[in-house]
Write an enzyme that holds these catalytic residues in place. Structure first.
Site, short mmCIF file in Angstrom:
data_model
loop_
_atom_site.label_atom_id
_atom_site.label_comp_id
_atom_site.label_asym_id
_atom_site.label_seq_id
_atom_site.Cartn_x
_atom_site.Cartn_y
_atom_site.Cartn_z
N ARG A 280 0.90 -1.17 0.05
CA ARG A 280 0.06 0.19 0.09
C ARG A 280 0.93 1.15 0.11
O ARG A 280 1.50 1.55 1.11
CB ARG A 280 -0.99 0.01 1.26
N HIS A 284 -3.58 4.14 4.63
CA HIS A 284 -4.69 3.49 4.59
C HIS A 284 -6.04 4.06 4.18
O HIS A 284 -6.70 3.53 3.45
CB HIS A 284 -4.94 2.99 6.14
N TYR A 293 4.02 5.32 11.86
CA TYR A 293 4.52 4.01 12.04
C TYR A 293 5.34 3.35 10.71
O TYR A 293 5.69 2.17 11.26
CB TYR A 293 3.07 2.97 12.28
#
Length: 401
Positions: A280, A284, A293
């Site tokens: 990805r 998100h 993160y």
């Protein structure tokens, strides 16, 4: 000594990953899958130069729509957007591997699947704007509406597949009639109970369904390594469902694996599971911040594995693409982005009570009562001097009385 083992062997190293196109575009022959791609030849050849150029254009187009949707969300025109940036090969490949009669059940990020099935991007954007409750006719386009709740579509997909069995359109030997279901979800959804329950039903009834998970490495901020101590491809084997791990940024490998799995499901050989290893490249959703993160070094590493760049390199090696074709694709993609921009900016707000209109085929007293209550609710927000607003609400109430 206990019969239980406290450690798990390094099974990741033992789980092979199918790849037909390397990151530099080099093609690796594969006897079985090359035969699957060739099909019956002619228009059925999934790896013909004409098809390859079409996949390239599809991926360029859907990426442009994806980037424009992100921009529109930042402008306040969409409530949210879930980008599929970097996952174009997995989706375009899976979409084109299916037959016309197959039924596809996506989650909320399958923009390439939608494109491959003929669903215009503006329909997706309207859903994320909150003015559409679906966007297309699932029966006409053989594609289920987007599903937001993680894993919730997997039981629906299996139920539909079991229905196909009862309709007598599985294992008849007629390629124009036999039908299968492709259920799509992410690595995070594969950890949901609904997926495990779906494996149980699919395996027990030999349902004609192919489970296709796009392992994009992150379930929001949770890496796959935390979700599972073994490769995701191994999860279904406890149910006796055959599975395979595929390079998700390799459109040819995806095409071959999904086509083979769907062919087997249609023939009555039961369910299959495919783990497409991809990445990805964006957040998100537009409410996410990957810098909290995810290391930038990881993003740079995967950028070199870009599925569009990979296919372009392969076509260049075949001498089946030139700068004029690339420029034409880029121009079409820009035109699509601009069309989406103007469409969304030019939309009028929907009728606020329109959601009550199609709740039931016939008038229902509870729905009518709720509609009356809602009209009273929105009327209180009109300015005291705004007689037009109150008159409009009163008129609607009168029409619905």
């Amino acid at each position: 000594m206990s019969v239980f083992r406290s450690t798990i062997p390094d099974v990741a190293a033992e789980e092979p990953m199918i790849q037909l196109l390397a990151a530099d575009g080099t093609r690796t022959p594969h006897a079985e899958l090359d035969e699957v791609l060739a099909g019956r030849g002619g228009e059925d050849d999934l790896a013909s130069p004409q098809r390859l150029r079409g996949y390239y254009r599809d991926m360029v187009m859907i990426r442009a729509a994806d980037l424009e949707a992100t921009s529109l969300q930042r402008q306040g025109q969409l409530g949210l957007w879930a980008s599929a940036l970097g996952q174009e090969a997995a989706q375009i490949g899976a979409g084109h591997a299916s037959r016309e009669q197959d039924y596809l059940v996506p989650t909320y990020r399958e923009h390439g699947i939608a494109w491959a099935r003929g669903i215009e991007p503006w329909r997706l954007l309207e859903s994320y704007r909150g003015v559409s409750h679906g966007g297309w006719d699932p029966n006409e386009l053989r594609t289920h509406p987007y599903m937001i709740v993680l894993g919730s579509q997997a039981p629906h997909a299996v139920g539909y597949a079991m229905g196909l069995q009862r309709d007598g359109v599985v294992g008849t030997g007629d390629p124009e009639t036999d039908t299968a279901v492709l259920a799509l979800f992410g690595d995070g959804a594969s950890s949901e109970g609904e997926v495990s329950e779906s494996f149980t039903f699919a395996a027990s009834f030999d349902a004609p369904v192919v489970f296709f998970t796009q392992n994009n490495q992150w379930a929001i901020s949770v890496p796959t390594s935390v979700q599972s101590r073994v490769p995701l491809a191994q999860r279904s084997r406890g149910w006796g469902i055959p599975s395979v791990r595929v390079d998700g940024n390799d459109v040819l490998a995806i095409l071959a694996a999904v086509r083979e799995a769907l062919d087997a499901a249609r023939a009555g050989e039961g369910p299959r599971f495919i783990e497409a290893v991809t990445y990805r490249m964006a957040a998100h959703t537009t409410s996410d911040d990957t810098s909290r993160y995810r290391p930038s070094s990881e993003e740079e590493e995967w950028a070199e594995k870009d599925p569009i760049l990979r296919l372009r390199r392969h076509l260049e090696q075949l001498e089946e693409i030139d700068e004029a074709f690339i420029a034409r694709c880029d121009e079409e993609a820009h035109d699509l982005a601009m069309a989406l921009h103007h469409h969304i900016h030019g939309m009028e707000d929907p009728d606020p009570v329109g959601m009550f209109t199609h709740a039931y085929a016939e008038p229902h007293p509870i729905v009518e009562a709720e509609r009356e209550q809602y009209l009273d609710y929105i009327a209180q927000f009109e300015d005291e001097g705004d007689d037009v607003g109150r008159d409009d609400a009163a008129e609607q109430k009168g029409e619905l009385a």
